[in-house]
Design a protein around this motif. Structure first.
Motif, PDB file in Angstrom:
ATOM      1  N   ASN A  33       0.938  -1.163  -0.474  1.00 51.49           N
ATOM      2  CA  ASN A  33       0.170  -0.234   0.276  1.00 51.49           C
ATOM      3  C   ASN A  33       0.522   1.277   0.198  1.00 51.49           C
ATOM      4  N   GLY A  34       1.394   0.657  -1.043  1.00 50.44           N
ATOM      5  CA  GLY A  34       2.575   1.899  -1.208  1.00 50.44           C
ATOM      6  C   GLY A  34       2.519   2.789  -2.943  1.00 50.44           C
ATOM      7  N   ASN A  35       2.795   3.878  -2.373  1.00 48.71           N
ATOM      8  CA  ASN A  35       2.721   5.300  -4.294  1.00 48.71           C
ATOM      9  C   ASN A  35       4.249   5.195  -4.283  1.00 48.71           C
ATOM     10  N   LEU A  36       4.955   5.308  -5.617  1.00 47.15           N
ATOM     11  CA  LEU A  36       6.127   6.330  -5.413  1.00 47.15           C
ATOM     12  C   LEU A  36       6.908   7.537  -6.187  1.00 47.15           C
ATOM     13  N   LEU A  37       8.024   8.154  -5.340  1.00 46.22           N
ATOM     14  CA  LEU A  37       7.387   9.752  -5.548  1.00 46.22           C
ATOM     15  C   LEU A  37       8.945   9.771  -6.253  1.00 46.22           C
ATOM     16  N   GLN A  69      -3.548  -0.809  -2.786  1.00 45.17           N
ATOM     17  CA  GLN A  69      -4.232  -2.267  -3.318  1.00 45.17           C
ATOM     18  C   GLN A  69      -2.488  -3.153  -2.996  1.00 45.17           C
ATOM     19  N   ARG A  70      -1.811  -2.671  -3.577  1.00 39.16           N
ATOM     20  CA  ARG A  70      -0.731  -2.583  -3.871  1.00 39.16           C
ATOM     21  C   ARG A  70       0.687  -1.754  -4.065  1.00 39.16           C
ATOM     22  N   SER A  71       1.981  -2.080  -4.219  1.00 34.87           N
ATOM     23  CA  SER A  71       2.991  -1.034  -4.331  1.00 34.87           C
ATOM     24  C   SER A  71       3.776  -1.620  -4.937  1.00 34.87           C
ATOM     25  N   TRP A  74       9.752  -2.709 -12.340  1.00 36.04           N
ATOM     26  CA  TRP A  74       9.007  -2.645 -11.083  1.00 36.04           C
ATOM     27  C   TRP A  74       8.327  -4.698 -12.075  1.00 36.04           C
ATOM     28  N   VAL A  75       8.672  -5.150  -9.915  1.00 35.58           N
ATOM     29  CA  VAL A  75       6.732  -5.803 -10.044  1.00 35.58           C
ATOM     30  C   VAL A  75       6.576  -4.676  -9.649  1.00 35.58           C
ATOM     31  N   TRP A  76       5.127  -5.553  -9.155  1.00 34.59           N
ATOM     32  CA  TRP A  76       3.778  -5.389  -8.426  1.00 34.59           C
ATOM     33  C   TRP A  76       3.420  -6.060  -7.311  1.00 34.59           C
ATOM     34  N   ARG A  77       3.693  -6.071  -5.547  1.00 35.65           N
ATOM     35  CA  ARG A  77       3.290  -6.610  -4.518  1.00 35.65           C
ATOM     36  C   ARG A  77       2.032  -6.360  -4.137  1.00 35.65           C
ATOM     37  N   GLU A  78       1.551  -7.653  -3.421  1.00 30.28           N
ATOM     38  CA  GLU A  78      -0.137  -7.654  -3.435  1.00 30.28           C
ATOM     39  C   GLU A  78      -0.582  -7.468  -1.786  1.00 30.28           C
ATOM     40  N   SER A  79       0.981  -7.855  -0.903  1.00 27.14           N
ATOM     41  CA  SER A  79       1.253  -8.265  -0.045  1.00 27.14           C
ATOM     42  C   SER A  79       2.231  -7.649   1.045  1.00 27.14           C
ATOM     43  N   ASP A  87       4.828 -10.523 -12.316  1.00 24.14           N
ATOM     44  CA  ASP A  87       5.109  -9.534 -13.418  1.00 24.14           C
ATOM     45  C   ASP A  87       5.755  -8.457 -13.468  1.00 24.14           C
ATOM     46  N   ILE A  88       6.599  -8.156 -14.844  1.00 21.58           N
ATOM     47  CA  ILE A  88       7.653  -6.624 -13.990  1.00 21.58           C
ATOM     48  C   ILE A  88       7.265  -5.615 -15.582  1.00 21.58           C
ATOM     49  N   ALA A  89       6.906  -4.575 -15.212  1.00 22.87           N
ATOM     50  CA  ALA A  89       6.446  -3.407 -15.840  1.00 22.87           C
ATOM     51  C   ALA A  89       7.434  -2.577 -15.537  1.00 22.87           C
TER      52      ALA A  89
END
Length: 427
Positions: A157-161, A185-187, A204-209, A217-219
């Motif tokens: 539950n985090g955002n990239l600044l 929902q993810r970071s 990046w990868v997404w992590r749900e928890s 995934d790799i975005a």
């Protein structure tokens, strides 16, 4: 894949004189330190926690073996392996240091004068969204200004600044309040590189928890104007923030694939991105190192496939894992892109290991060790600025022990050193 010796013969060890550094977890050698070593103005700088958890800074003239050492006035909570130290030198020669951050208010200071190891008072940056900071990373732009990436919020539950530091005014400015949005929902857990043309690449990868097994995934995204606007590899402009639904995906990887987070990447002179990581492919039992890269209109995957040992990433906190996350470097040779993957693997005795190929797109990796002894739970970090300047690899190396979760080992302080390696001809 056979073990060869050509890389070991090219390695040189430069000790950093100290009574020993904190080694009861991997905080001094986690891969997301940007940077542990940095070269600027003819000097190389290093940073680490000593056994009393104080931030220690060191400096040597480029190519020399004698170091100046300064134990600063600042102490960090080294018992949490997330709370690493990251450093960078701006275009005016000031050393910038952050430390002790894992959902904490920012700890930041810079040197009192150019080239100095003496830090001034703690400072804020922009003063906004600096209360729950994690994974702070510095990157230097061609004009000497700095970029500062960090997560605001908690795992899952985090955002990239993104902030930028203007060397002329000595002021920080917010570039992006929410570049990548987990939508509660993810970071995103990212890796970044700045190429020779100044393009910023991020994957990046997404992590749900908080469970590492929920990585998936790799975005990918890039910025060609210093972080102001962002686009896909196709040139399509992102409407920010980037989310799970509008992201470009370099590779789709399901959860519970032992996909690791926060690895490394580079981009060649043409701006083509290459991402190094590891995961377990469907139907297989052993996680393997992979290179994900873009050529033409298509993302490709190169499976290095030399690993033998299976393991699971299930659970939270800093994991005790039998392999390290990889670093990747590359250099042109006769029209091809040679590359080296730096890592540690229990299968190879937990030494500093390197896999080298004459052509990253074709594979044929040669694996060798750069050290004779085990480095415990070490992960590779290196002097990115020195590599850009001279294609000399300087690795920060210290043996330590990471207990699963956020456990604390009980071992004496360990020496710190720089290992130098230069690419040689590859047959």
């Amino acid at each position: 894949m056979p073990l060869c010796t050509h890389a070991q013969q090219a390695a040189k060890i430069i000790p950093i004189p100290t009574a020993g550094a904190w080694a009861n977890n991997s905080v001094n050698t986690v891969i997301f330190r940007k940077n542990s070593l940095v070269t600027a103005g003819g000097y190389q700088y290093a940073a680490f926690y000593d056994n009393d958890q104080f931030v220690v800074l060191a400096k040597r003239k480029t190519g020399a073996e004698g170091w100046q050492i300064n134990r600063t006035q600042y102490k960090g909570d080294a018992t949490d392996a997330h709370k690493s130290i990251s450093i960078m030198v701006d275009g005016a020669g000031f050393l910038h240091v952050v430390w002790g951050l894992h959902n904490n208010p920012v700890n930041y200071a810079k040197s009192q004068s150019p080239g100095s190891l003496t830090l001034g008072d703690k400072l804020s940056m922009t003063g906004d969204h600096e209360q729950k900071v994690s994974y702070p990373e510095f990157y230097k732009q061609a004009n000497g200004d700095l970029l500062f990436f960090y997560r605001d919020g908690a795992s899952g539950n985090g955002n990239l600044l993104v902030d930028t530091y203007h060397t002329k005014t000595q002021k920080w400015e917010r570039l992006q309040d929410n570049l990548i949005d987990g939508e509660g929902q993810r970071s995103a857990y990212w890796q970044i590189t700045v190429d020779v043309k100044g393009t910023i690449h991020i994957s990046w990868v997404w992590r749900e928890s908080p469970d590492v097994a929920s990585n998936h995934d790799i975005a990918y995204a890039c910025s060609k104007d210093g972080g102001k606007t962002w686009q896909k590899s196709t040139g399509e402009i992102y409407h920010l923030p980037i989310t799970a639904s509008n992201a470009e995906y370099a590779c789709r990887i399901p959860q519970k694939s032992e996909l690791i987070n926060q690895t490394s990447m580079f981009a060649d002179a043409q701006g083509q991105p290459f991402i190094a990581t590891y995961w377990r492919e469907q139907g297989q039992t052993v996680p393997q190192y992979h290179i994900v890269y873009k050529t033409g209109a298509t993302w490709q995957v190169n499976n290095l496939s030399f690993r033998k040992g299976a393991f699971s990433l299930s659970g939270g906190g800093t994991k005790q894992i039998p392999i390290s996350r990889p670093q990747i470097i590359a250099w042109p040779v006769k029209g091809q892109m040679a590359a080296a993957l730096i890592f540690r693997d229990a299968d190879l005795g937990d030494k500093v290991s390197i896999a080298v190929t004459a052509d990253i797109k074709q594979g044929k990796w040669q694996v060798s060790n750069l050290t004779d002894a085990s480095v415990g739970s070490w992960e590779p970090t290196y002097d990115t600025e020195l590599w850009k300047q001279s294609r000399v690899l300087n690795l920060f190396v210290q043996k330590n022990v990471q207990v699963d979760g956020e456990g604390r080992a009980n071992i004496p302080p360990q020496p710190v050193q720089v290992i130098e390696w230069k690419p040689t001809a590859i047959k």
